[in-house]
Write an enzyme that holds these catalytic residues in place. Structure first.
Site: not given
Ligand code: NDP
Length: 486
Positions: A49, A122
């Site tokens: 990320h 997510n």
């Protein structure tokens, strides 16, 4: 202009030299300070990320959850809460293309009056693995080949084909939704099961859903590649520009709720991160709406230093036995301590909007007064803050022998295939064609033994799914291992 110590700067263009053409003198403190600070500008990028975009917003509660949780945030309709969101790709580095095919991180920080609530989800409701013991291997397989420094389809498909629990997420990733058109046009999910508990010590398991009110919009591989060729930061720019022009994106907040006792008998393992709870079993319940309406002023301070941790939850909210969640409760704050330092929680972007009364002291870069002269141990006789038994979470009965349990060995097996098949079957003809094309492209480049191993998984999810990928690869259906001849 001043130095970091506040002393005025007379010349920021020319360093101090011995004569107009002479070498630089060590006494040029200003030059040394400038270079030394520059050398230390980067903090380590997130291992996953790394590439992200963030914005501030507001959550408004439209339906209370007072029956289920004592969290004040959800006590009544009309409650509001300031928040910060960070969206990200997973595998790419901090300068990578926004339009890569990759799940998107969907991290939310709500500054509630009872402390921060971080929901680190997510844009997909499931994940590739269900046990964190496999997480670093999985990520290695998605990142760069140790020899070539290149991303490598063989590594990715080798891991996936040897880990059939990934099939549901692989099917989501290679579907049309695998590349959102913008960050505004995608859903978010807690993915993990969490819990809510109330004053009567009743617990419900909960899954959180954030449905885009802009509608789901996606990019094809070709569109994504074209955009990446001209703008690596397409998603970050889009989110910034939309908010700057007053076009504030909104998401509907919904939950699925399961009474605690159902977990023992529900046909689907409720703490398995590779599974959803079908809506017909646990329907979506509206809770609220959040809107993103303010851009950060400084990317590093507010987005790069934003530190989300799934363990941040106000009283009335809790974790679950989900193995992946349990590991993330530890690993997220651990990553922040490494990446931005032990006092990361006191940085303005992470600091709760309610008072903080802890006995943590000292540590690198302590910048907030460090508790002043207040007592720094507990228990104490000097009016220091004390615990509040009134916010104790109800106990959870756990039974079992300590061992390493494979989901596949459980009664009935782990069923890694039905839900991937359900997803395939709900797709339109066009979505199915996109999925097959998106899979065949990378799979064509991997060795045949890996193709065959993966085809067996597609086929088990749905024979049509397996047959179509096989046909795209030029492999006769009869060669798919384990196929039941009909
Ligand atoms: P439902 O028909 O009730 O729900 C289907 C869900 O699939 C909707 O949430 C829809 O999202 C979502 N969806 C539609 N197309 C795609 C796609 N291409 N990629 C990812 N998600 C998509 O069915 P069930 O609840 O019985 O679930 C069936 C399958 O749907 C599951 O196996 C799972 O793969 C998928 N799914 C289920 C979710 C759940 O929590 N139950 C959540 C998301 C996906 P939207 O409403 O935004 O269009």
């Amino acid at each position: 202009m001043t130095t970091a110590a506040g002393t005025p700067v007379a010349d920021n263009q020319n360093s101090v030299t011995a004569g107009p053409r002479g070498p630089v003198l060590m006494q040029d403190y200003q030059l040394m300070e400038k270079m030394a600070h520059f050398n230390r500008e980067r903090v380590p990028e997130r291992v996953v990320h790394a590439k992200g975009a963030g914005a501030y917003g507001l959550l408004t509660v439209t339906h209370d959850l007072a029956r289920y949780t004592r969290a004040k945030l959800f006590a009544k309709v009309g409650n509001t809460c300031e928040m910060f969101a960070r969206f990200s790709t997973v595998a790419g580095e901090s300068g990578s293309a926004d339009t890569a095919r990759d799940p998107r991180g969907f991290a939310l920080k709500f500054y509630t009056e009872e402390g921060n609530w971080d929901l680190v989800g997510n844009n997909t409701p499931v994940f590739f693995v269900r046990d964190a013991l496999k997480l670093s291997d999985f990520i290695h397989s998605q990142k760069r080949d140790p020899a070539t420094g290149l991303r490598d389809n063989t590594m990715q498909w080798d891991f996936w084909s040897l880990s059939p629990e990934s099939l549901h997420q692989v099917t989501t990733l290679f579907s049309d939704r695998g590349i959102p058109a913008t960050l505004r046009h995608m859903n978010g999910y807690s993915s993990h099961t969490y819990s809510l508990w109330n004053d009567a010590d009743e617990r419900h398991w909960v899954k959180w859903h954030f449905k885009t009110m802009q509608g789901n919009q996606t990019l094809t591989n070709e569109e994504a590649a074209r955009i990446a060729g001209s703008d690596l930061d397409h998603h970050r720019r889009d989110l910034h520009d939309a908010i700057a022009r007053g076009d504030f994106p909104k998401w509907k907040v919904q939950v699925q709720l399961m009474p605690e006792a159902d977990a023992d008998t529900y046909r689907i393992h409720p703490f398995d991160l590779t599974k959803v709870w079908p809506h017909r079993d646990y329907p979506l319940i509206d809770v609220g709406v959040f809107e993103l309406n303010r851009n950060p002023q400084n990317y590093f301070a507010e987005v790069e230093q934003a530190a989300f941790e799934p363990g941040n939850m106000p009283p009335g909210m809790g974790a679950s036995p989900d193995k992946m969640l349990q590991a993330r409760l530890l690993s997220y704050p651990d990553a922040h301590r490494y990446r931005i330092g032990i006092n990361y929680a006191a940085l303005p972007i992470n600091k709760p909007h309610c008072p903080v009364h802890s006995y943590h002291r000292d540590g690198q870069s302590r910048f907030d007064g460090n508790g002043g002269g207040a007592v720094n141990y507990e228990p104490n006789s000097f009016d220091g803050p004390v615990q509040d038994p009134g916010v104790r979470e109800p106990s959870l009965k756990l039974l079992g022998d300590a061992a390493r349990y494979a989901a596949r060995d459980e009664a009935g097996g782990s069923d890694d295939f039905s839900q991937a098949g359900d997803l395939y079957r709900l797709m339109s003809a066009d979505q199915k064609s996109q999925l097959i094309g998106n899979l065949v492209g990378p799979l064509k480049t991997v060795p045949r033994f890996i193709q065959l191993r993966q085809l067996a998984h597609f086929y088990k999810a749905d024979p049509d799914y397996g047959a179509r990928v096989a046909s795209g690869l030029g492999i006769p259906v009869g060669e798919i291992p384990g196929r039941n001849p009909t």
